[in-house]
Design an enzyme around this catalytic site. Structure first.
Site, PDB file in Angstrom:
ATOM      1  N   GLY A  17       0.777  -1.242   0.000  1.00 54.37           N
ATOM      2  CA  GLY A  17       0.000   0.000   0.000  1.00 54.37           C
ATOM      3  C   GLY A  17       0.808   1.292   0.000  1.00 54.37           C
ATOM      4  CD1 TRP A  37       4.369   2.735  -4.897  1.00 54.87           C
ATOM      5  CD2 TRP A  37       3.482   2.766  -6.954  1.00 54.87           C
ATOM      6  NE1 TRP A  37       5.386   2.550  -5.803  1.00 54.87           N
ATOM      7  CE2 TRP A  37       4.876   2.564  -7.062  1.00 54.87           C
ATOM      8  CE3 TRP A  37       2.708   2.813  -8.115  1.00 54.87           C
ATOM      9  CZ2 TRP A  37       5.514   2.424  -8.300  1.00 54.87           C
ATOM     10  CZ3 TRP A  37       3.338   2.671  -9.347  1.00 54.87           C
ATOM     11  CH2 TRP A  37       4.734   2.487  -9.437  1.00 54.87           C
ATOM     12  CE  LYS A  69       7.651  -3.592 -10.505  1.00 48.93           C
ATOM     13  NZ  LYS A  69       7.967  -3.617  -9.064  1.00 48.93           N
TER      14      LYS A  69
HETATM   15  C1  LIG Z   1       6.397  -4.588  -5.657  1.00 46.12           C
HETATM   16  S1  LIG Z   1       4.847  -5.037  -5.020  1.00 46.12           S
HETATM   17  C2  LIG Z   1       3.969  -3.519  -5.080  1.00 46.12           C
HETATM   18  C3  LIG Z   1       4.385  -2.529  -4.041  1.00 46.12           C
HETATM   19  C4  LIG Z   1       3.432  -1.354  -3.942  1.00 46.12           C
HETATM   20  N1  LIG Z   1       3.535  -0.468  -5.097  1.00 46.12           N
HETATM   21  C5  LIG Z   1       3.680  -0.534  -2.709  1.00 46.12           C
HETATM   22  O1  LIG Z   1       4.165   0.592  -2.816  1.00 46.12           O
HETATM   23  O2  LIG Z   1       3.367  -1.006  -1.610  1.00 46.12           O
HETATM   24  C6  LIG Z   1       4.149  -5.950  -6.327  1.00 46.12           C
HETATM   25  C7  LIG Z   1       2.749  -6.484  -6.083  1.00 46.12           C
HETATM   26  O3  LIG Z   1       2.220  -7.029  -7.289  1.00 46.12           O
HETATM   27  C8  LIG Z   1       1.250  -7.979  -6.900  1.00 46.12           C
HETATM   28  N2  LIG Z   1       0.866  -8.848  -8.035  1.00 46.12           N
HETATM   29  C9  LIG Z   1       1.646  -9.715  -8.714  1.00 46.12           C
HETATM   30  N3  LIG Z   1       0.939 -10.356  -9.650  1.00 46.12           N
HETATM   31  C10 LIG Z   1      -0.336  -9.870  -9.573  1.00 46.12           C
HETATM   32  C11 LIG Z   1      -1.551 -10.152 -10.285  1.00 46.12           C
HETATM   33  N4  LIG Z   1      -1.580 -11.058 -11.260  1.00 46.12           N
HETATM   34  N5  LIG Z   1      -2.670  -9.481  -9.937  1.00 46.12           N
HETATM   35  C12 LIG Z   1      -2.643  -8.569  -8.918  1.00 46.12           C
HETATM   36  N6  LIG Z   1      -1.516  -8.258  -8.227  1.00 46.12           N
HETATM   37  C13 LIG Z   1      -0.385  -8.896  -8.544  1.00 46.12           C
HETATM   38  C14 LIG Z   1       1.931  -8.744  -5.778  1.00 46.12           C
HETATM   39  O4  LIG Z   1       0.983  -9.431  -4.992  1.00 46.12           O
HETATM   40  C15 LIG Z   1       2.648  -7.602  -5.031  1.00 46.12           C
HETATM   41  O5  LIG Z   1       1.892  -7.177  -3.940  1.00 46.12           O
END
Ligand SMILES: C[S@@+](CC[C@H](N)C(=O)[O-])C[C@H]1O[C@@H](n2cnc3c(N)ncnc32)[C@H](O)[C@@H]1O
Length: 202
Positions: free
Chosen positions: A54, A56, A156
């Protein structure tokens, strides 16, 4: 030596996140990109894909203020943020039903779609790259269905052989496309961010 410098930088953003109350170090990436590209504005409706834990969402809420709205989507449950205008849902962004589910959870068409979604890292560059492009493409599909005319996208992607092709796909739908690597990203990582403005394809 370079590794030590990278670790120090990582540690620096980690400590900054803890001090500032952000849930993740990733908050500084979106803050830096927003400063450079002016993506988030007061009153905006924002969709944040791959939003857990969370960090972002917190930055987006700061920028849109009370009059905006922020929706976070992730495979994982996101601990509640104490704002009425921040909502989260659990969904897979690659699922065919997610664009509609996302749209149904918004008060109006979105001004901005953000995606920091990352695959589980296997360590095999080509596999991780292909999965990352799949997630980025899912974000583009959702953006196409929820963005208002002139909307903005930040997504990204891990660099690799399909990267240029994907940038081309984004370019067909937006007037302006840039690629950026924020300072808060680890230097050795393959991740870069695509910034697109002026959504035209609806
Ligand atoms: C690097 S983290 C995001 C961090 C976030 N921007 C923050 O600031 O807290 C990447 C996220 O992508 C999610 N994710 C990966 N594949 C996904 C999918 N198919 N659908 C939804 N979320 C996905 C993961 O569960 C993870 O929480």
């Amino acid at each position: 030596m370079a590794k030590q410098r990278r670790e120090r930088k990582h540690e620096h953003f980690y400590r900054m996140a803890k001090r500032s109350g952000y849930r993740s170090r990733a908050s500084f990436k979106v803050k830096q990109l927003n400063k450079r590209y002016n993506l988030l504005q007061r009153g905006d409706v924002v969709v944040d894909l791959g939003a857990a834990p969370g960090g972002w969402l917190q930055v987006a809420r700061e920028e849109v203020g009370e009059g905006g709205f922020v929706l976070g989507v992730d495979l994982q449950e996101i601990a509640k943020l104490l704002y009425e205008n921040v909502k989260t849902i659990v969904a897979d962004i690659t699922d065919a039903s997610t664009p509609e589910l996302t749209r149904n959870n918004l008060p109006r068409a979105a001004d901005v779609v953000l995606s920091d979604a990352s695959p589980k890292i296997s360590g095999i560059w080509s596999v991780d790259h292909a999965r990352s492009v799949e997630l980025a493409r899912a974000a583009l599909t959702i953006a196409e269905q929820v963005l208002a005319p002139d909307g903005r996208l930040l997504v990204k992607v891990f660099q690799g052989e399909f990267f240029e092709g994907f940038v081309g796909e984004v370019g067909k739908k937006f007037e302006f496309v840039k690629i950026s690597k924020p300072l808060a990203s680890r230097k050795g990582s393959a991740e870069v961010y695509i910034i697109a403005k002026g959504f035209t394809h609806f």
